[in-house]
Design a protein around this motif. Structure first.
Motif, PDB file in Angstrom:
ATOM      1  N   PRO A   6     -21.883  28.732 -17.709  1.00 36.58           N
ATOM      2  CA  PRO A   6     -22.128  29.552 -16.530  1.00 36.58           C
ATOM      3  C   PRO A   6     -23.180  28.976 -15.598  1.00 36.58           C
ATOM      4  O   PRO A   6     -23.241  29.335 -14.441  1.00 36.58           O
ATOM      5  N   GLY A   7     -24.002  28.071 -16.060  1.00 34.78           N
ATOM      6  CA  GLY A   7     -25.048  27.503 -15.225  1.00 34.78           C
ATOM      7  C   GLY A   7     -24.586  26.321 -14.412  1.00 34.78           C
ATOM      8  O   GLY A   7     -25.308  25.829 -13.569  1.00 34.78           O
ATOM      9  N   ARG A   8     -23.408  25.822 -14.651  1.00 33.30           N
ATOM     10  CA  ARG A   8     -22.971  24.613 -13.962  1.00 33.30           C
ATOM     11  C   ARG A   8     -21.579  24.767 -13.347  1.00 33.30           C
ATOM     12  O   ARG A   8     -20.749  23.881 -13.461  1.00 33.30           O
ATOM     13  N   ARG A 101     -30.747  33.021 -20.534  1.00 33.49           N
ATOM     14  CA  ARG A 101     -31.502  33.425 -19.336  1.00 33.49           C
ATOM     15  C   ARG A 101     -30.752  34.518 -18.582  1.00 33.49           C
ATOM     16  O   ARG A 101     -31.360  35.441 -18.040  1.00 33.49           O
ATOM     17  N   ARG A 102     -29.440  34.415 -18.526  1.00 32.58           N
ATOM     18  CA  ARG A 102     -28.649  35.444 -17.837  1.00 32.58           C
ATOM     19  C   ARG A 102     -28.805  36.791 -18.537  1.00 32.58           C
ATOM     20  O   ARG A 102     -28.944  37.829 -17.895  1.00 32.58           O
ATOM     21  N   PHE A 106     -30.397  40.195 -17.145  1.00 36.71           N
ATOM     22  CA  PHE A 106     -29.693  41.469 -17.287  1.00 36.71           C
ATOM     23  C   PHE A 106     -30.641  42.538 -17.827  1.00 36.71           C
ATOM     24  O   PHE A 106     -30.613  43.693 -17.378  1.00 36.71           O
ATOM     25  N   ALA A 107     -31.495  42.169 -18.781  1.00 39.61           N
ATOM     26  CA  ALA A 107     -32.470  43.122 -19.324  1.00 39.61           C
ATOM     27  C   ALA A 107     -33.395  43.616 -18.214  1.00 39.61           C
ATOM     28  O   ALA A 107     -33.688  44.815 -18.133  1.00 39.61           O
ATOM     29  N   LEU A 133     -39.878  29.892 -24.321  1.00 36.52           N
ATOM     30  CA  LEU A 133     -38.945  30.375 -23.298  1.00 36.52           C
ATOM     31  C   LEU A 133     -39.470  31.657 -22.660  1.00 36.52           C
ATOM     32  O   LEU A 133     -39.512  31.770 -21.424  1.00 36.52           O
ATOM     33  N   TYR A 134     -39.873  32.608 -23.477  1.00 38.41           N
ATOM     34  CA  TYR A 134     -40.354  33.871 -22.925  1.00 38.41           C
ATOM     35  C   TYR A 134     -41.579  33.656 -22.039  1.00 38.41           C
ATOM     36  O   TYR A 134     -41.699  34.281 -20.993  1.00 38.41           O
ATOM     37  N   THR A 135     -42.459  32.759 -22.441  1.00 36.87           N
ATOM     38  CA  THR A 135     -43.645  32.461 -21.636  1.00 36.87           C
ATOM     39  C   THR A 135     -43.239  31.877 -20.286  1.00 36.87           C
ATOM     40  O   THR A 135     -43.763  32.277 -19.236  1.00 36.87           O
TER      41      THR A 135
END
Length: 160
Positions: A6-8, A101-102, A106-107, A133-135
């Motif tokens: 989905p990112g590309r 990430r998507r 969404f969250a 990642l969260y950071t």
């Protein structure tokens, strides 16, 4: 054939509320996504012990599909003006595609739609790639604690 990306430029994932018929696919994603952590943690991670049938029935699980096939999911639990991001899991065949990430976006969209001003989450201390990642996505560590025998890092993100 590689998974849809989905990112590309490939088809974007569809994210929808999970249904009872999604249970087997969600359980399979959990097994594939979390089994590699067993050796690192010395036991099954918490998400491998959850009752996904009950979470689906409670309307807490959203599944991401790509071309009709479950590729990941997210478990969200409203807590007043805070939304608990209880679990996000991506099938290993779809890692690196932007799907995680998507689902995190969404969250945030869901939290805002529910009038929440904050998202909180936790991860095991050995899942350092998750913390990184969260950071990067704006979450900050709030505290560390042992919960249900798991050494967890708790993080939160205030929404503007």
């Amino acid at each position: 054939m590689p998974p849809a990306d989905p990112g590309r430029g490939a088809r974007k994932p569809a994210i929808r509320l999970a249904e009872p018929g999604d249970l087997a696919a969600i359980q399979a994603i959990v097994e594939r996504a979390y089994t590699p952590y067993i050796a690192r943690m010395g036991r099954k991670p918490g998400p491998m012990l959850d009752d996904y049938g009950g979470l689906i029935a409670a309307g807490r699980v959203n599944v991401a599909t790509i071309e009709g096939v479950a590729a990941g999911f997210i478990v969200l639990v409203p807590e007043g003006r805070t939304l608990l991001l209880d679990n996000v899991a991506i099938d290993p065949g779809h890692r690196g595609t932007g799907l995680g990430r998507r689902l995190l976006s969404f969250a945030e969209e869901t939290a805002r739609a529910k009038g929440c001003s904050r998202i909180r989450l936790y991860t095991h201390q050995t899942m350092t790639e998750n913390v990184a990642l969260y950071t990067r996505l704006g979450y900050r560590e709030t505290h560390r604690a042992s919960e249900r025998g798991f050494a967890r890092i708790f993080m939160a993100k205030d929404l503007a």
